[in-house]
Design an enzyme around this catalytic site. Structure first.
Site, PDB file in Angstrom:
ATOM      1  N   TYR A 165      -1.755  18.828   0.844  1.00 51.23           N
ATOM      2  CA  TYR A 165      -1.934  19.518  -0.438  1.00 51.23           C
ATOM      3  C   TYR A 165      -2.735  20.792  -0.249  1.00 51.23           C
ATOM      4  CZ  TYR A 165      -0.405  15.469  -3.185  1.00 51.23           C
ATOM      5  OH  TYR A 165       0.328  14.457  -3.745  1.00 51.23           O
ATOM      6  N   TYR A 180       2.055  11.102   3.387  1.00 51.92           N
ATOM      7  CA  TYR A 180       0.715  11.379   3.942  1.00 51.92           C
ATOM      8  C   TYR A 180      -0.151  10.123   3.928  1.00 51.92           C
ATOM      9  CZ  TYR A 180      -0.574  12.031  -1.050  1.00 51.92           C
ATOM     10  OH  TYR A 180      -0.769  11.874  -2.393  1.00 51.92           O
ATOM     11  N   ARG A 216       1.180   7.299   1.628  1.00 56.24           N
ATOM     12  CA  ARG A 216       1.915   7.519   0.381  1.00 56.24           C
ATOM     13  C   ARG A 216       3.366   7.875   0.706  1.00 56.24           C
ATOM     14  NH1 ARG A 216       0.425   8.560  -4.387  1.00 56.24           N
ATOM     15  NH2 ARG A 216       2.098   7.091  -4.684  1.00 56.24           N
ATOM     16  N   HIS A 251       6.380  11.947  -2.703  1.00 56.97           N
ATOM     17  CA  HIS A 251       6.348  11.856  -4.173  1.00 56.97           C
ATOM     18  C   HIS A 251       5.986  13.196  -4.769  1.00 56.97           C
ATOM     19  CE1 HIS A 251       2.163  11.229  -2.950  1.00 56.97           C
ATOM     20  NE2 HIS A 251       1.836  11.755  -4.111  1.00 56.97           N
ATOM     21  N   HIS A 290       4.115  14.617  -8.299  1.00 56.59           N
ATOM     22  CA  HIS A 290       3.344  14.249  -9.499  1.00 56.59           C
ATOM     23  C   HIS A 290       3.929  14.974 -10.707  1.00 56.59           C
ATOM     24  CE1 HIS A 290      -0.078  12.321  -7.349  1.00 56.59           C
ATOM     25  NE2 HIS A 290       0.303  13.106  -6.373  1.00 56.59           N
TER      26      HIS A 290
HETATM   27 FE   LIG Z   1      -0.068  12.681  -4.242  1.00 52.29          FE
END
Ligand SMILES: [Fe+3]
Lengths: 247, 204
Positions: free
Chosen positions: A113, A152, A162, A165, A167
């Site tokens: 991110y 990640y 995870r 995905h 959000h």
């Molecule tokens: Fe996330």
């Protein structure tokens, strides 16, 4: 939909709590100290909950819905597998909802991110911010272009990864329809291993967050497409004068 | 109602620790959407009503302020009317958005809104709700956004007649819905997710 129609719609159907995660989900450690212990107090909804902010397409900039382009100059492009994510927003009455603002955020193709508190070692993509938004059209349709986010690892006391995905933050036409969720990708083996995805106990409910590969909408020599339809809470179609505000 | 075509709401998932990227991108230096985060400005010069500053923190079960969460508010204007998609016909203040969004500060955990004090809101049955602001709280570890309501602690007589407050028989917990007046134009409202001060959260 005629605007005055929205205004005159009635209260929402009660939320079916079995579709949603419980507040306390011990396998997802962050919920331990952030989950209310007392039961939610049911209230009769009033204008305060039935109304809500509505945004039109006028708030959008030219590249808001193209995450491959909105963090770089015109000749550059985000790194990764290019995809279109698209679908319609419905309420529980199968009615499409126009002017629904959808905000999305995601990791880059490597699973990183663009955020100061992400400590994962995967590289940042200089051409990718990870933030986009769009508004449904008169048929409740939305689409945005992005790159497929990477999986990640995350700190949860074990070897937790995870699944890929995106959000989603979704505005309906009432404050009680406000929803934040995550969209997953068909066929991802990490979904069933993920403590966050599995906060949703009902497999059919979790499955509604899994976008389906949609070859019909593929853009030739450009991007694959994934279809993700969004269902928000439904409303009674007429106002029950005496029931709406309780007592 | 046509039961044949009933769909089911999609489920919630936590907003996670990186919600700022999508919801308040300019707060983490993404410099996008024209440089102004949605919901950061509720007022303009011409907004009717008494200006107030509203601030507070969201505390977890260890009594620590949450620093990666986000709060949204929705409120009526000074005359008790909500902005709606049909606003032009109902007389609500077009210079007031009614909706605000603030992340919890990365260091202190404080969220803050510059807004106006809402007026009492008339219900469909003709009775009045005391001035109040609807809150929605999301964060890492919160699986489904939490709804609560903030009332003004100094509005004793209006609060006493408020239908929702009247229904809450547990008077000890009612205090968790009351903002504390610090000065004439400054209110504090702390939210507790767990513990002896746990805020009343509503199923709306
Ligand atoms: Fe996330």
């Amino acid at each position: 939909m005629d605007k005055s129609d929205m205004r005159s719609q009635g209260p929402l159907y009660p939320r079916d709590k079995t579709l949603h995660p419980k507040a306390l989900t011990p396998d997802y450690k962050s919920s331990l100290f952030r989950s209310p212990k007392m039961a939610l107090v049911p209230v009769n909804t009033t204008m305060s909950e039935i109304s809500g902010p509505v945004f039109g397409p006028n708030i959008l900039g030219e590249f808001d819905s193209d995450l491959t382009k909105n963090y770089c100059s015109a000749e550059q492009m985000a790194i990764g597998e290019q995809i279109i994510v698209h679908g319609k927003v419905f309420d529980e009455n199968s009615k499409t909802i126009p002017n629904v603002l959808i905000e999305v955020w995601q990791a880059n193709a490597g699973g990183r991110y663009r955020h100061f508190s992400d400590s994962y070692k995967a590289p940042l993509d200089p051409y990718f911010g990870g933030c986009g938004r769009c508004v449904t059209d008169q048929n409740g349709y939305y689409s945005f272009k992005t790159i497929r986010p990477g999986a990640y690892p995350w700190p949860n006391g074990g070897n937790n990864w995870r699944p890929s995905h995106i959000h989603f933050s979704i505005f309906g036409t009432s404050f009680a329809q406000r929803l934040i969720t995550q969209m997953y990708f068909e066929g991802d083996p990490l979904i069933k291993l993920c403590p966050i995805a599995n906060t949703i106990e009902d497999p059919a409910s979790l499955n509604t967050l899994v976008a389906q590969l949609d070859m019909k909408r593929t853009i030739h020599m450009d991007a694959r497409a994934y279809q993700f339809n969004i269902i928000l809470r439904g409303r009674f179609s007429t106002i029950f004068e005496n029931k709406m505000d309780g007592n | 109602m046509d039961k044949l075509h009933r769909l089911k709401e999609i489920p919630s998932q936590t907003a996670g620790p990186f919600l700022h990227i999508g919801c308040v991108p300019n707060q983490i230096g993404l410099n996008t959407f024209g440089g102004i985060d949605l919901g950061s400005v509720l007022l303009s010069k011409n907004t009717e009503g008494k200006r107030i500053t509203l601030t507070g923190k969201v505390f977890d079960g260890k009594n620590m302020p949450i620093r990666d969460g986000m709060v949204e508010i929705w409120q009526a204007d000074a005359n008790g009317l909500y902005q709606t998609s049909d606003t032009k016909s109902d007389g609500s203040d077009l210079n007031f958005s009614g909706w605000g969004r603030s992340h919890c500060d990365f260091e202190s955990g404080s969220w803050i809104f510059e807004t106006i004090k809402p007026g009492p809101v008339m219900m469909n049955n003709g009775s009045w709700m005391a001035p109040h602001i609807s809150f929605w709280i999301v964060a890492r570890g919160v699986n489904l956004g939490l709804n609560t309501r903030m009332y003004f602690g100094d509005e004793h007589s209006l609060n006493e007649k408020d239908p929702l407050l009247q229904e809450l028989k547990d008077t000890k917990r009612i205090r968790t819905l009351m903002a504390r007046k610090i000065t004439e134009n400054f209110y504090e409202f702390n939210i507790y997710l767990q513990g002896e001060n746990e805020t009343i959260f509503f199923e709306i």
